[in-house]
Motif scaffolding. Structure first.
Motif, mmCIF file in Angstrom:
data_model
loop_
_atom_site.group_PDB
_atom_site.id
_atom_site.type_symbol
_atom_site.label_atom_id
_atom_site.label_comp_id
_atom_site.label_asym_id
_atom_site.label_seq_id
_atom_site.Cartn_x
_atom_site.Cartn_y
_atom_site.Cartn_z
ATOM 1 N N VAL A 82 0.838 -1.209 0.000
ATOM 2 C CA VAL A 82 0.000 0.000 0.000
ATOM 3 C C VAL A 82 0.870 1.255 0.000
ATOM 4 O O VAL A 82 0.636 2.200 -0.766
ATOM 5 N N ALA A 83 1.908 1.239 0.841
ATOM 6 C CA ALA A 83 2.764 2.425 0.952
ATOM 7 C C ALA A 83 3.454 2.721 -0.370
ATOM 8 O O ALA A 83 3.543 3.885 -0.791
ATOM 9 N N SER A 84 3.914 1.675 -1.053
ATOM 10 C CA SER A 84 4.607 1.913 -2.322
ATOM 11 C C SER A 84 3.634 2.459 -3.361
ATOM 12 O O SER A 84 3.996 3.277 -4.208
ATOM 13 N N ARG A 85 2.364 2.009 -3.282
ATOM 14 C CA ARG A 85 1.361 2.480 -4.243
ATOM 15 C C ARG A 85 1.041 3.962 -4.016
ATOM 16 O O ARG A 85 0.810 4.711 -4.948
ATOM 17 N N TYR A 86 1.015 4.376 -2.745
ATOM 18 C CA TYR A 86 0.580 5.735 -2.441
ATOM 19 C C TYR A 86 1.734 6.732 -2.310
ATOM 20 O O TYR A 86 1.491 7.912 -2.146
ATOM 21 N N ARG A 87 2.969 6.237 -2.355
ATOM 22 C CA ARG A 87 4.092 7.159 -2.164
ATOM 23 C C ARG A 87 4.101 8.236 -3.263
ATOM 24 O O ARG A 87 4.299 9.410 -2.985
ATOM 25 N N VAL A 88 3.851 7.798 -4.488
ATOM 26 C CA VAL A 88 3.845 8.734 -5.614
ATOM 27 C C VAL A 88 2.717 9.748 -5.430
ATOM 28 O O VAL A 88 2.910 10.954 -5.612
ATOM 29 N N LEU A 89 1.529 9.247 -5.038
ATOM 30 C CA LEU A 89 0.379 10.130 -4.849
ATOM 31 C C LEU A 89 0.646 11.165 -3.747
ATOM 32 O O LEU A 89 0.278 12.331 -3.865
ATOM 33 N N ALA A 90 1.296 10.702 -2.675
ATOM 34 C CA ALA A 90 1.597 11.617 -1.575
ATOM 35 C C ALA A 90 2.528 12.723 -2.050
ATOM 36 O O ALA A 90 2.345 13.903 -1.714
#
Lengths: 308, 153
Positions: A82-90
């Protein structure tokens, strides 16, 4: 004489006086508020019951250590995903907020705590006590969750710990939004509360979903973060089936909870961030242009109570 | 059985109850050692003293189980008082008195404690789990008494 026979009359009177005093004290204790009862319980748990509670803790840890390790491993793997998926979005969100001249996101922090649930039958299994470091400066009520989802709400201090209620408690309510089910307004919102049928495990009930929209089974519901009690985006449960249609304009759904109380051994308690100074437009022309101005203006129709 | 031996039994019952509290409450039918301790104590004490014993144990039980404080203390104090009062009326040298007294007392206490905690009291509790739990409690008390008699007296 204590064991056989009839006690003398004077002693009988003493016994009745003692019973009367205990009745009065017990009656007074019954009338104590939940907060005061919690204080008394916390003192007893911190003194006379302390060795027993340490034994319970040690034995529970010993028994669950293998299962907990494999569960933590699985949880860590899914969180990395999950963190890797949302890192870009963050990163994108931060850049956009910076371009728009907004402050960085205030997400707050969390403190880990151990859960001591109320006992079934003789106690209240819908309440819990939390013990852990960093629980001193909480602004109650505040959400309690695990990596898997929402567990309940912390209601107030309990000795050195915190007392709270699982989602199974009748007072529990949380505002939710569907995840991954986009409508024109960005997702279907509703209010979730616990429900229990006789001889069945408690589940959640989503109330207030719009009648014209269907929520398919398997849809995940997450917290909206409205009102600041729960952080946004915490899984609450998964829609299982349609429960009812209310008055022809709303629907209710049975929701399978993300976390059952018996699965919550170690939890995270949210420490909400300090709220920013909120500025309002001035439709009334009162000259009040901030939250503090409005709160200090008792006659204003738009005055808001401070705090979450 | 001597009263000293019975106090050892009561102490053991209470230690077992609070030491293994999560285990007893997890089982649908399990021995209610706290009720056993209060009722056995009421056979040894005057009514007022037995009420105090029940009251203190009620405070500990409510704090451990996160149950209702006042009602739990009151119910266990009443159980102690009533137990001592009934002993004065009914007690005989018959060896059957203590098991019957324990069985009926625990059964009634189970129902009352469950209802005051705000939990549902299904008919299965009244007719099945209650008697089962009371029978188990009586059995544990009897076994402990025999153990103390053989090894300590």
């Amino acid at each position: 004489m204590t064991y056989l026979g009839v006690p003398p009359k004077g002693r009988r009177r003493t016994d009745l006086v003692i019973a009367g005093v205990l009745l009065v004290v017990g009656g007074l204790a019954s009338g104590l508020s939940r907060e005061r009862q919690s204080r008394v319980e916390a003192i007893v748990r911190g003194t006379a019951l302390y060795p027993f509670l340490q034994i319970h803790r040690a034995s529970a840890e010993r028994m669950q250590i293998a299962a907990r390790a494999s569960r933590l491993q699985a949880e860590r793997d899914s969180l990395v995903q999950v963190a890797s998926r949302y890192r870009v979005l963050a990163g994108q969100a931060l850049a956009l907020r910076s371009d728009a001249g907004l402050d960085s996101l205030r997400l707050g922090s969390v403190s880990a705590a151990e859960v001591y649930p109320g006992r079934p039958r003789v106690g209240d299994p819908n309440v819990f006590v939390l013990q852990g470091a960093g629980l001193g400066d909480l602004d109650f009520p505040v959400g309690v969750f695990t990596g898997a989802g929402l567990v309940g709400v912390a209601r107030g201090p309990y000795g050195r710990g915190v007392r709270g209620e699982f989602w199974t408690h009748t007072d529990f309510r949380v505002s939710v939004i569907t995840e991954g089910l986009e409508t024109g307004e960005g997702g279907i919102r509703g209010m979730v509360r616990p429900t229990r049928r006789e001889d069945e495990q408690p589940v959640l009930l989503l109330d207030g979903a719009p009648f014209q929209t269907d929520i398919p089974p398997g849809t995940v519901l997450v917290t909206t973060g409205i009102a600041g009690v729960y952080p946004p985006g915490i899984p609450v449960g998964t829609v299982r089936a349609l429960a009812d249609s209310e008055a022809g304009w709303m629907k209710s759904y049975i929701v399978e909870p993300a976390v059952r109380p018996e699965d919550a051994g170690v939890v995270l308690v949210w420490q909400r961030p300090d709220l920013p100074e909120i500025f309002f437009p001035d439709p009334e022309g009162t000259g009040a242009d901030s939250l503090s101005d409005l709160v200090n203006e008792p006659d204003s129709a738009t005055a808001l109570a401070p705090g979450p | 059985m001597r009263s000293g031996g019975r106090w050892v039994v009561i102490g053991a019952l209470l230690l077992l109850h609070f030491g293994f509290h999560p285990m007893w409450t997890r089982w649908t039918v399990g021995p209610d050692l706290l009720a056993g301790g209060v009722l056995l104590g009421s056979l040894l004490l005057r009514a007022g003293q037995a009420a105090i014993l029940g009251f203190v144990l009620g405070l500990l039980e409510a704090s451990m189980a996160l149950g209702p404080l006042g009602p739990t203390m009151l119910v266990l104090a009443t159980a102690g008082f009533a137990g001592a009062w009934l002993r004065d009326i009914f007690y005989s040298d018959s060896g059957r008195f203590v098991p019957i007294f324990l069985f009926l007392g625990v059964w009634i206490l189970q129902i009352v404690l469950t209802s005051i905690a705000g939990n549902p009291v299904p008919s299965s509790l009244v007719l099945l789990w209650g008697p089962g739990s009371a029978a188990l409690t009586t059995l544990v008390c009897w076994a402990l008494e025999r153990f103390v008699e053989v090894f300590l007296e």
